[in-house]
Write an enzyme that holds these catalytic residues in place. Structure first.
Site, short mmCIF file in Angstrom:
data_model
loop_
_atom_site.label_atom_id
_atom_site.label_comp_id
_atom_site.label_asym_id
_atom_site.label_seq_id
_atom_site.Cartn_x
_atom_site.Cartn_y
_atom_site.Cartn_z
N SER A 86 -10.25 -0.46 4.41
CA SER A 86 -9.39 -0.82 5.55
C SER A 86 -8.80 0.46 6.14
CB SER A 86 -8.24 -1.72 5.11
OG SER A 86 -8.78 -2.87 4.52
N GLU A 110 -3.93 3.27 7.09
CA GLU A 110 -3.70 3.25 5.64
C GLU A 110 -4.30 4.54 5.06
OE1 GLU A 110 -5.15 -0.35 3.68
OE2 GLU A 110 -5.61 0.83 1.90
N ARG A 145 0.84 -1.22 0.00
CA ARG A 145 0.00 0.00 0.00
C ARG A 145 0.87 1.26 0.00
NH1 ARG A 145 -2.47 -3.68 -0.70
NH2 ARG A 145 -4.37 -4.44 0.29
C1 LIG Z 1 -15.20 0.17 0.69
C2 LIG Z 1 -13.75 0.33 0.38
C3 LIG Z 1 -12.97 -0.78 0.09
C4 LIG Z 1 -11.61 -0.66 -0.21
N1 LIG Z 1 -10.88 -1.77 -0.50
C5 LIG Z 1 -9.57 -1.66 -0.81
C6 LIG Z 1 -8.80 -2.82 -1.15
O1 LIG Z 1 -9.30 -3.94 -1.18
N2 LIG Z 1 -7.49 -2.64 -1.44
C7 LIG Z 1 -6.90 -1.41 -1.44
O2 LIG Z 1 -5.71 -1.33 -1.73
N3 LIG Z 1 -7.61 -0.29 -1.15
C8 LIG Z 1 -8.92 -0.39 -0.84
N4 LIG Z 1 -9.64 0.74 -0.51
C9 LIG Z 1 -8.96 2.04 -0.46
C10 LIG Z 1 -9.07 2.86 -1.75
O3 LIG Z 1 -9.99 2.31 -2.61
C11 LIG Z 1 -7.72 2.97 -2.46
O4 LIG Z 1 -6.74 3.52 -1.62
C12 LIG Z 1 -7.79 3.82 -3.74
O5 LIG Z 1 -6.59 3.71 -4.46
C13 LIG Z 1 -8.09 5.28 -3.50
O6 LIG Z 1 -8.38 5.86 -4.75
P1 LIG Z 1 -9.04 7.28 -4.89
O7 LIG Z 1 -9.13 7.60 -6.33
O8 LIG Z 1 -10.29 7.33 -4.12
O9 LIG Z 1 -7.93 8.19 -4.21
P2 LIG Z 1 -8.07 9.33 -3.05
O10 LIG Z 1 -8.57 8.68 -1.82
O11 LIG Z 1 -8.85 10.46 -3.62
O12 LIG Z 1 -6.56 9.72 -2.89
C14 LIG Z 1 -5.64 8.84 -2.29
C15 LIG Z 1 -4.24 9.46 -2.33
O13 LIG Z 1 -3.77 9.50 -3.66
C16 LIG Z 1 -3.47 10.85 -4.04
N5 LIG Z 1 -3.86 10.99 -5.44
C17 LIG Z 1 -5.07 10.72 -5.98
N6 LIG Z 1 -5.04 10.89 -7.31
C18 LIG Z 1 -3.78 11.28 -7.62
C19 LIG Z 1 -3.11 11.63 -8.83
N7 LIG Z 1 -3.72 11.57 -10.02
N8 LIG Z 1 -1.82 12.00 -8.77
C20 LIG Z 1 -1.16 12.05 -7.58
N9 LIG Z 1 -1.74 11.74 -6.39
C21 LIG Z 1 -3.03 11.36 -6.43
C22 LIG Z 1 -4.26 11.72 -3.09
O14 LIG Z 1 -3.68 13.00 -2.95
C23 LIG Z 1 -4.19 10.90 -1.82
O15 LIG Z 1 -2.96 11.10 -1.18
C24 LIG Z 1 -11.01 0.63 -0.22
C25 LIG Z 1 -11.80 1.77 0.04
C26 LIG Z 1 -13.16 1.63 0.33
C27 LIG Z 1 -13.98 2.85 0.60
#
Ligand SMILES: Cc1cc2nc3c(=O)[nH]c(=O)nc-3n(C[C@H](O)[C@H](O)[C@H](O)COP(=O)(O)OP(=O)(O)OC[C@H]3O[C@@H](n4cnc5c(N)ncnc54)[C@H](O)[C@@H]3O)c2cc1C
Length: 310
Positions: free
Chosen positions: A210, A306, A158
């Site tokens: 998580s 995380e 992660r």
């Molecule tokens: C119900 C649920 C289940 C989940 N299950 C999992 C799982 O099984 N495995 C897992 O790994 N994660 C899981 N996650 C966590 C999440 O889905 C991941 O961390 C995902 O990658 C976040 O993506 P996001 O687009 O929402 O990013 P955000 O939450 O909007 O951003 C996350 C980080 O990335 C940065 N960021 C976003 N876009 C960019 C970009 N284009 N350039 C540079 N930085 C950027 C942001 O500044 C921030 O620091 C889960 C979340 C939920 C709500």
């Protein structure tokens, strides 16, 4: 381009936290992104995806940037480039329909392509790093393009360099993944069913998935714990012995624990949810602290979030 001022971030974070941002800009091309970065050099900027791994702790006194670019294209038979704003699961659905495999175990993970590289998302033994060939970015300071090879991203559990020394400096604009022709529909469906049974559904129950990462402990500490808790699940790895944080939390009797509007999810204690729908950031922060401190007191293991606190 969408350019809004003083807006609620409620639709932009899956935890369902109702805080405000001074400005919200959604660009639809790389030229627009460069123009925004040029015009706002030196200002506080946070690039978000779907907001599924964020905990907004207060109003954001800066610019929230979001990508409206959401296309994918094949560069050759086994290489697909996806723009940062495409939902990862939409990409996997499209690839599965077209008869490609490799990413199906990441099905239903919320979030967009850009963050899949930042977070090195993973599930069921597969991580984004296993399929990422390279990551295309824009340097927020020089506005120049920079391509990071898989190795240069320094992916970990992660984790990537974009969360550390490169944090805030580079915006991921697209990610190039390796896929192979193959049937993935059955696995994708099974994973969707398993996840739906265990994890809160985005849009129904607020969460960021998580909340904590699984800790790694030295072999000696794991051996001592095993004498006391022979049933403790444990997974030796080069980083140390991985112990599921969910097991540690459950042992502390914290499943279902509430604090204000926040709750440790009954079906998966690694998840903290906005149970009432109007939890305050402090409810989640304090519950997370209670969980982390309880695990530390009982097992002498510190579990770390995380989720990104903003
Ligand atoms: C119900 C649920 C289940 C989940 N299950 C999992 C799982 O099984 N495995 C897992 O790994 N994660 C899981 N996650 C966590 C999440 O889905 C991941 O961390 C995902 O990658 C976040 O993506 P996001 O687009 O929402 O990013 P955000 O939450 O909007 O951003 C996350 C980080 O990335 C940065 N960021 C976003 N876009 C960019 C970009 N284009 N350039 C540079 N930085 C950027 C942001 O500044 C921030 O620091 C889960 C979340 C939920 C709500």
């Amino acid at each position: 381009m969408r350019d809004l001022t003083n807006i609620s971030l409620l639709p932009y974070n899956t935890f369902g936290i109702d805080v405000k941002a001074k400005r919200f800009i959604e660009y639809t091309s790389l030229d627009e992104l460069r123009d925004v970065l040029k015009a706002h050099k030196g200002e506080q900027i946070l690039h978000i995806g779907q907001g599924s791994n964020l905990l907004f702790t207060k109003d954001f006194d800066g610019i929230i940037l979001h990508s409206g670019m959401a296309r994918a294209r094949f560069l050759d038979d086994e290489t697909v480039e996806a723009q940062n704003g495409l939902r990862l699961d939409d990409l996997i659905a499209q690839l599965t329909d077209m008869g490609y495999s490799g990413m199906e175990k990441l099905s239903l993970i919320p979030g967009e392509v850009g963050a899949s590289a930042v977070q090195n998302v993973g599930a069921y033994g597969v991580e984004a790093k296993d399929v990422i060939i390279r990551v295309n970015t824009i340097d927020t300071q020089t506005l120049e393009d920079r391509v990071f090879t898989n190795e240069e991203c320094r992916f970990g559990y992660r984790d990537s360099a974009f969360k550390h020394e490169l944090k805030g400096r580079y915006i991921v604009t697209s990610v190039v993944y390796h896929v192979t022709p193959g049937e993935a529909a059955k696995t994708r469906e099974e994973i969707i069913q398993t996840r739906m049974a265990k994890l809160p559904t985005v849009g129904e129950v607020g969460s960021a998935g998580s909340f904590f990462m699984n800790p790694f402990v030295p072999e000696q500490q794991a051996d001592e714990l095993l004498k006391q808790y022979p049933e403790m699940p444990h997974f030796p790895s080069p980083q140390g012995v991985k112990i599921p944080a969910a097991w540690l939390i459950e042992q502390c009797g914290l499943k279902g624990q509430t604090l204000g509007g926040a709750q440790v999810w009954q079906k998966q204690p690694l998840v903290i949810v906005n149970a009432t729908g109007n939890a305050k950031p402090e409810d989640i922060i304090n519950l997370a602290k209670l969980v982390s401190d309880s695990v530390f007191e009982r097992f002498n293991i510190r579990i770390n979030p995380e989720v990104n606190y903003i």
